[in-house]
Design a protein around this motif. Sequence first.
Motif, PDB file in Angstrom:
ATOM      1  N   ARG A 129       0.353  -1.442  -0.126  1.00  0.00           N
ATOM      2  CA  ARG A 129       0.212   0.151   0.026  1.00  0.00           C
ATOM      3  C   ARG A 129       0.889   0.701   0.177  1.00  0.00           C
ATOM      4  NH1 ARG A 129      -5.853  -0.890   3.234  1.00  0.00           N
ATOM      5  NH2 ARG A 129      -5.745  -2.900   2.536  1.00  0.00           N
ATOM      6  N   ARG A 130       0.262   2.338  -0.909  1.00  0.00           N
ATOM      7  CA  ARG A 130       0.934   3.735  -0.942  1.00  0.00           C
ATOM      8  C   ARG A 130       0.821   3.923   0.199  1.00  0.00           C
ATOM      9  NH1 ARG A 130       1.700   7.652  -5.530  1.00  0.00           N
ATOM     10  NH2 ARG A 130      -0.070   7.883  -4.271  1.00  0.00           N
ATOM     11  N   GLY A 131       1.680   5.455   0.931  1.00  0.00           N
ATOM     12  CA  GLY A 131       0.983   5.517   1.360  1.00  0.00           C
ATOM     13  C   GLY A 131       0.143   7.365   1.019  1.00  0.00           C
ATOM     14  N   ARG A 132       0.595   8.890   1.633  1.00  0.00           N
ATOM     15  CA  ARG A 132      -0.199   9.477   0.943  1.00  0.00           C
ATOM     16  C   ARG A 132       0.517  10.608   0.361  1.00  0.00           C
ATOM     17  NH1 ARG A 132      -3.191  12.540   5.694  1.00  0.00           N
ATOM     18  NH2 ARG A 132      -3.099  13.940   3.994  1.00  0.00           N
TER      19      ARG A 132
ATOM     20  N   ARG B 137       3.445  12.054  -2.683  1.00  0.00           N
ATOM     21  CA  ARG B 137       3.558  12.103  -4.403  1.00  0.00           C
ATOM     22  C   ARG B 137       4.845  10.675  -3.786  1.00  0.00           C
ATOM     23  NH1 ARG B 137       5.957  16.105  -8.720  1.00  0.00           N
ATOM     24  NH2 ARG B 137       7.096  15.091 -10.307  1.00  0.00           N
ATOM     25  N   PRO B 138       4.834   9.990  -4.875  1.00  0.00           N
ATOM     26  CA  PRO B 138       5.604   9.353  -4.353  1.00  0.00           C
ATOM     27  C   PRO B 138       6.779   9.449  -4.578  1.00  0.00           C
ATOM     28  CG  PRO B 138       5.355   8.858  -5.645  1.00  0.00           C
ATOM     29  CD  PRO B 138       4.037   9.663  -5.946  1.00  0.00           C
ATOM     30  N   PRO B 139       7.987   9.358  -4.479  1.00  0.00           N
ATOM     31  CA  PRO B 139       9.736   9.466  -4.145  1.00  0.00           C
ATOM     32  C   PRO B 139       9.802   9.212  -5.370  1.00  0.00           C
ATOM     33  CG  PRO B 139      10.093   7.863  -2.378  1.00  0.00           C
ATOM     34  CD  PRO B 139       8.824   8.205  -3.003  1.00  0.00           C
ATOM     35  N   LYS B 140      10.764  10.199  -5.795  1.00  0.00           N
ATOM     36  CA  LYS B 140      11.825   9.569  -7.487  1.00  0.00           C
ATOM     37  C   LYS B 140      13.255   8.556  -6.885  1.00  0.00           C
ATOM     38  CE  LYS B 140      11.582  14.440  -9.251  1.00  0.00           C
ATOM     39  NZ  LYS B 140      12.592  15.899  -9.668  1.00  0.00           N
ATOM     40  N   PRO B 141      12.756   7.690  -7.938  1.00  0.00           N
ATOM     41  CA  PRO B 141      13.827   6.517  -7.797  1.00  0.00           C
ATOM     42  C   PRO B 141      15.191   7.569  -7.795  1.00  0.00           C
ATOM     43  CG  PRO B 141      12.749   6.303 -10.001  1.00  0.00           C
ATOM     44  CD  PRO B 141      12.078   8.234  -9.386  1.00  0.00           C
TER      45      PRO B 141
END
Length: 183
Positions: free
Chosen positions: A86-89, A91-95
Amino acid sequence: MATEEVNKPPPLPSYPQLIIDVIEALNDKNGSNKTTISKYIESKYGDLSGGHSTLLTHHLNKMKETGELVFWKNNYMKADPNAPPRRGRGRPPKPKVSLPPGMVLSSGRPRGRPPKDPNAPSRSPKPRLPSESGRPRGRPRKMARPEGGIGGSSTAMTSTSVRPRGRPPKVKAPALTEVSVGH
């Protein structure tokens, strides 16, 4: 002695095993919160030590970090090995791009203005070029006023018309003295 052993609660297993057993026993599809887990343990194992709440919190956090439990909407549930994470709230961090071994990332230019080179030759000032009108650039200098000036003595002129710059000083009221009047 046989009656004492019957009333005695079963021995307490390790906290991680205990937490998994409680979540399975409660069998709630949305998981179980910390309060529910704690109350179930207290009801099954009787009076526990004062550090029970701290130990439970520590082991729940540890199991959450290792991935044994999933924390979702303030509830703990067993991790499903087939479920996507599950993803958090937000924007996801850049790889992050990994560098080949042995390569060091250069810091580039340092921040701020570089220091002046003390060995550099000093620059001579630019020669002034007369402007097209013949006047120098900028506001003209203030001309000094002649002493004496327009009709009058020089002392009268300096005290009345030539004032120093800025706000004038505050005038102090003269001290009142008692005057004896003889009748």
